[in-house]
Scaffold this motif. Structure first.
Motif, PDB file in Angstrom:
ATOM      1  N   ALA C  63       0.823  -1.218   0.000  1.00  0.00           N
ATOM      2  CA  ALA C  63       0.000   0.000   0.000  1.00  0.00           C
ATOM      3  C   ALA C  63       0.854   1.264   0.000  1.00  0.00           C
ATOM      4  CB  ALA C  63      -0.911   0.018   1.222  1.00  0.00           C
ATOM      5  N   PRO C  65       1.391   4.987   1.428  1.00  0.00           N
ATOM      6  CA  PRO C  65       0.950   5.722   2.615  1.00  0.00           C
ATOM      7  C   PRO C  65      -0.209   6.653   2.262  1.00  0.00           C
ATOM      8  CG  PRO C  65       3.344   5.691   2.503  1.00  0.00           C
ATOM      9  CD  PRO C  65       2.840   5.110   1.203  1.00  0.00           C
ATOM     10  N   ILE C  66      -1.127   6.774   3.170  1.00  0.00           N
ATOM     11  CA  ILE C  66      -2.315   7.587   2.896  1.00  0.00           C
ATOM     12  C   ILE C  66      -1.910   9.028   2.675  1.00  0.00           C
ATOM     13  CG2 ILE C  66      -4.400   8.487   3.980  1.00  0.00           C
ATOM     14  CD1 ILE C  66      -4.905   5.641   4.984  1.00  0.00           C
ATOM     15  N   LYS C  68      -2.483  12.902   2.299  1.00  0.00           N
ATOM     16  CA  LYS C  68      -3.348  13.931   2.871  1.00  0.00           C
ATOM     17  C   LYS C  68      -3.224  15.268   2.138  1.00  0.00           C
ATOM     18  CE  LYS C  68      -1.971  11.836   7.267  1.00  0.00           C
ATOM     19  NZ  LYS C  68      -1.379  12.080   8.599  1.00  0.00           N
ATOM     20  N   PRO C  77      -7.939  14.716  -1.247  1.00  0.00           N
ATOM     21  CA  PRO C  77      -6.974  14.250  -0.252  1.00  0.00           C
ATOM     22  C   PRO C  77      -7.676  13.702   0.978  1.00  0.00           C
ATOM     23  CG  PRO C  77      -7.042  16.657  -0.314  1.00  0.00           C
ATOM     24  CD  PRO C  77      -7.848  16.170  -1.481  1.00  0.00           C
ATOM     25  N   ILE C  79      -8.515  13.185   4.806  1.00  0.00           N
ATOM     26  CA  ILE C  79      -8.612  14.078   5.956  1.00  0.00           C
ATOM     27  C   ILE C  79      -8.171  13.297   7.180  1.00  0.00           C
ATOM     28  CG2 ILE C  79     -10.306  15.141   7.481  1.00  0.00           C
ATOM     29  CD1 ILE C  79     -11.865  15.892   4.946  1.00  0.00           C
ATOM     30  N   HIS C  80      -7.113  13.751   7.796  1.00  0.00           N
ATOM     31  CA  HIS C  80      -6.637  13.096   9.018  1.00  0.00           C
ATOM     32  C   HIS C  80      -6.549  14.146  10.112  1.00  0.00           C
ATOM     33  CE1 HIS C  80      -3.213  11.053  11.446  1.00  0.00           C
ATOM     34  NE2 HIS C  80      -4.385  10.604  11.849  1.00  0.00           N
ATOM     35  N   LEU C 102     -10.039   9.645  10.442  1.00  0.00           N
ATOM     36  CA  LEU C 102      -9.648   9.557   9.035  1.00  0.00           C
ATOM     37  C   LEU C 102     -10.883   9.610   8.158  1.00  0.00           C
ATOM     38  CD1 LEU C 102      -7.470   9.006   6.836  1.00  0.00           C
ATOM     39  CD2 LEU C 102      -7.948   6.569   7.173  1.00  0.00           C
ATOM     40  N   GLY C 103     -10.876  10.522   7.213  1.00  0.00           N
ATOM     41  CA  GLY C 103     -11.931  10.560   6.202  1.00  0.00           C
ATOM     42  C   GLY C 103     -11.287  10.443   4.837  1.00  0.00           C
ATOM     43  N   CYS C 104     -11.813   9.577   4.006  1.00  0.00           N
ATOM     44  CA  CYS C 104     -11.148   9.367   2.713  1.00  0.00           C
ATOM     45  C   CYS C 104     -12.122   8.778   1.704  1.00  0.00           C
ATOM     46  CB  CYS C 104      -9.966   8.420   2.892  1.00  0.00           C
ATOM     47  SG  CYS C 104      -8.849   8.417   1.481  1.00  0.00           S
ATOM     48  N   LEU C 311     -10.341   1.386   1.194  1.00  0.00           N
ATOM     49  CA  LEU C 311      -8.915   1.435   1.455  1.00  0.00           C
ATOM     50  C   LEU C 311      -8.499   0.089   2.030  1.00  0.00           C
ATOM     51  CD1 LEU C 311      -8.343   4.907   3.186  1.00  0.00           C
ATOM     52  CD2 LEU C 311      -8.274   4.349   0.770  1.00  0.00           C
ATOM     53  N   PHE C 312      -7.298  -0.337   1.721  1.00  0.00           N
ATOM     54  CA  PHE C 312      -6.786  -1.548   2.351  1.00  0.00           C
ATOM     55  C   PHE C 312      -5.265  -1.558   2.278  1.00  0.00           C
ATOM     56  CE2 PHE C 312      -6.694  -5.139  -1.112  1.00  0.00           C
ATOM     57  CZ  PHE C 312      -6.184  -4.274  -2.052  1.00  0.00           C
ATOM     58  N   ASN C 313      -4.695  -2.514   2.971  1.00  0.00           N
ATOM     59  CA  ASN C 313      -3.244  -2.638   3.026  1.00  0.00           C
ATOM     60  C   ASN C 313      -2.901  -4.100   2.797  1.00  0.00           C
ATOM     61  OD1 ASN C 313      -0.524  -2.584   3.553  1.00  0.00           O
ATOM     62  ND2 ASN C 313      -0.715  -1.912   5.682  1.00  0.00           N
TER      63      ASN C 313
END
Lengths: 318, 318, 318, 318
Positions: C63, C65-66, C68, C77, C79-80, C102-104, C311-313
């Protein structure tokens, strides 16, 4: 008080409601592309007259503080996050800033907000007969909240029903009829007229403050509001806008097969600028002190393109 | 035009700035727990006088439409989601509702908003000398945006600098001095006075509309604004509130070691009700048509407990 | 390297694409209510075989990195927000907690995520011929991301095309054909088979890291991906899932009138478990060190009812 | 069952707790900059051994579906918005996409998530003695959730306490002692060892499903969990990670002056990879069918830089 109050409205059949819908409809009145509905009644001369009401210079908010805590009438609490506090060293040096973020539904039973005309569909049609697919996942293509971008400025007239009845608030399920509205007008020495902003108090928010919030929907205790038939008065008087505590609806409604007839009539039929979930606890104190129930109102939604509504903070000026 | 315009301010040393900060400071002026700052200047009589300016009945928004698209001055675009469209069958039956959700930073260079007094710290102190730890991850404990809950109602005075200069807009980095503000007053036949709302136009938003948005920070092109020394004028005149396009700052600033001196002076020293990122493109048309640069303003933040600012939609009424 | 590489695919006509769509379609293969699509190929015996590949005990994330920060491939982007930091005194006393939010978006070109089968419609139909109104503003009624709730566990086979070509990455617009995939298999000594998870590397993310992000859509520079015709290979080999950097698409596509043919074929026709926007920069180092291009993969979306993706990893285990 | 179960732990004094904190502390064990804590116990050989447990090829999720509805243990419901449905015509033509958005707290009593080591401070110190100002409004500078980016892969050992006791679930306030954990090991024929992932079941989620959610905090009914003294077992056995339903805490706690001793010990003292709010209702069925209580686990947080935790979906593989 000695007066006997009728706290429920006569039941209305589905066919009576259809007839009423047609009777108060403003479809096509202001053309096929109208987005302002009954705000068309609110002319510059009404704005001037409203400003002339400013005599003491006091202003008062009609909004409930934004509610961040889930509760029986707040299924979708607002999200308020501090995004920067003073623990942060800015690369730019002085000064330092603190900042925050607000996320909130544009509607809801305890967020003071205003509805766009696209917010309601009755039998598959929006106000003015527009198709429901005017609202998509990308927003409203027509009659969005930006129709009110330049603000609603006019004369507010408060009809304070608990005051008339001599009670602290109306109980859930109680309905206010046209007769009672007219009675309130007389008691207060005011008369709703063309272009006015009707401020309608049931004491909904006072009840929240004193007894705590409750589920005011059909799976809950319900709420106090207007008799659907009273829309005739608003129509005849050419009222421009509606600012209630609660949202104007009586739950359960007195209309066969229509759960929320006030929204259907006001927004879908009449094209009225309507808001929900205001509070008048600060307002009524000022009204009593000033001994008048009319005042200037200035209310403006956020300019949200495509929006079906907006949080706002309407201000009454005396 | 024949006039020669000075478009940059004299550099100010760090020690001059300190002196200026003290000179315009209102700390303790309205007591140790004051949360209204210069709004204390705006008395009911000013509200009445403002309402008396309503002569034509026109109203106009001073807000930029909410911007949902990331860009060079919009690092944190607003989130606007439709949460219910008319694809949904409601268990309650008629009518149907469409609904949405708005999430947005309470500050930012293209979201029209108002700052709370807690928003700025200079050398570790908020307005009135309050400690920075008054703002925590749980919100501001003091001087939050609810201090302005009942609205800012008063006389707006627009000083339109591009009009004075005969240009479409000021270029980034240009600064407006006290002399030029006074020159603009004369050109428009107005004078900023006690309790007034200073509406300051550099043409920032017009430049955005015509040339596209740009990065207006220190790592970008900068922006036009006020000379830090001009705060003396606002202080002497007892101005109550500030509504600029842009945010009042000249970037780069003319002050040694202070990146954003206007925020430091207006908010931290003076306790002024300040807003950012308005647009006056609709306003200036009306001003020209009405041939006057003063009007009533009603502006109200959302009632956000603990908030450091709020989106809002200020309304000018003529 | 001496090999001559064909970096673009033969153009495909609309009618050829229709034929291909039918050819690789799995509609009705696993019944009318199937929600797992090609994951039906991934049997317990494949899971056991995948686990048997764990020999060194190393694990590596696939993955990104998220992200932002808004950018040319990150219009939305994440939201963290820190919601509680240690500036907060808890009423419960010790210990103290810090927390965040976290909002995404569940999709997007630089958020590693997996698509649900409901995510794509081709000519008005979802996978298995299901109607598009299965997805409403209230979420997906069928084939949502919870179909993959218990994880995708199997053998991952990396075909590293830049390695084959001897380049750092494929350039935008370059397409990888079936022949080249087979060539990569030979070069690595692997063969995609039934139930396998196809890990497809174009070097998209390495290019991002070295050159910076770019707009990879039709209004930008495009991206490297697969030749639409190569879907035949995935179909014949009964591949279960697809994990690409980029998203598998070549932009512009080689198919007449179909902008994103890979999504149409993989998801709408084949019902393949597809993901987007992974990175293999850590993976390729391990593959080279271990000198093998097959490994166990365990990947699990969040259990989001009604979701079109997550989202996933995903984790590769050697 | 004939066994007599002790369902509450011996009260622990503040000084006993301090001693225990020191006793189980891993501060400095893996150096001053360690961010992996007890995951240091989980070596590649443990990963290989875990993979060798995959014999039937079944996989099962340990996560609760994401909860979008506010409730007594869900003060901050997840926000799931459809951002694009198939009502949208794409400029790119075919295929069409539907998309959504998820916003959620990274912690909470009914969102399955994993904690970063920075999540907990005890007496002003994070794990390894790090200062609490390592976590600011801009995120965690150290020991954030990305320390676990490459996944937690190892042997899971379920100790199913309701099974041992012959009950459906433990009642709020009940505590599981070290003795009972060891009894459960014997009953299941397993033994927690170095590098293991301890899966701890109280039946918390089953109780939620059958009786409905409840407020499990100090102002509510509480919850079942571990006796603080049982941390000695986890420490001696060199357990690497902890996956409970509930969150491991007994509320009210048995420790004088420490409301959540398990978090303080596991995270702040031991540096253990801990998660909260899992569900094992699907898992226990598989365990019974397979008649074994050990399995491979693969769990990976989202790669969220600066994050104090992450939603995740851990997968058990048999």
């Amino acid at each position: 008080m000695g007066r006997s109050v009728k706290t429920s409205a006569r039941p209305m059949s589905a066919s009576e409601f259809e007839k009423l819908f047609q009777e108060v409809s403003n479809w096509e009145r202001w053309g096929p592309n109208d987005a302002r509905g009954t705000l068309n009644y609110l002319s510059p001369s009404h704005v001037r007259a409203a400003a002339a009401l400013v005599r003491s210079g006091r202003s008062v908010s009609l909004a409930i503080p934004i509610n961040k805590v889930a509760g029986p009438d707040n299924a979708n609490p607002a999200i308020h996050h501090m995004t920067v506090t003073y623990d942060t060293v800015w690369s730019h040096g002085e000064p330092a800033f603190s900042m925050d973020y607000l996320g909130c539904a544009c509607h809801g039973d305890c967020h003071t907000h205003i509805d766009a005309l696209c917010h309601i569909a009755y039998k598959g049609k929006l106000y003015n007969g527009k198709p429901v697919n005017s609202v998509t996942s990308q927003g409203a293509k027509i009659m969005d909240i930006t129709a009110y971008a330049h603000g609603i400025v006019g004369r507010g007239v408060l009809l304070d029903i608990p005051r008339l009845r001599g009670v602290k608030w109306l109980e859930p399920g109680e309905a206010v009829t046209q007769d009672e509205l007219e009675e309130a007008e007389k008691a207060e020495g005011v008369r709703l007229g063309e272009g006015d902003i009707f401020v309608f108090r049931t004491g909904h928010h006072r009840r929240r403050l004193e007894l705590g919030a409750w589920n005011n929907g059909y799976d809950g205790e319900g709420k106090a509001g207007l008799d659907a038939a009273s829309m005739r008065l608003l129509h005849e008087r050419k009222v421009a806008a509606f600012l209630p505590d609660g949202d104007g609806e009586t739950v359960p409604s007195n209309v066969e097969g229509v759960a929320y007839p006030i929204h259907a009539l006001q927004i879908a039929a009449m094209g009225m600028a309507c808001s929900d979930s205001l509070q008048f606890e600060e307002l009524v104190k000022v009204c009593e002190e000033e001994h008048r129930w009319e005042f200037m109102i200035v209310a403006a939604p956020l300019r949200l393109p495509g929006g079906t509504g907006s949080l706002f903070n309407p201000i009454a000026i005396f």
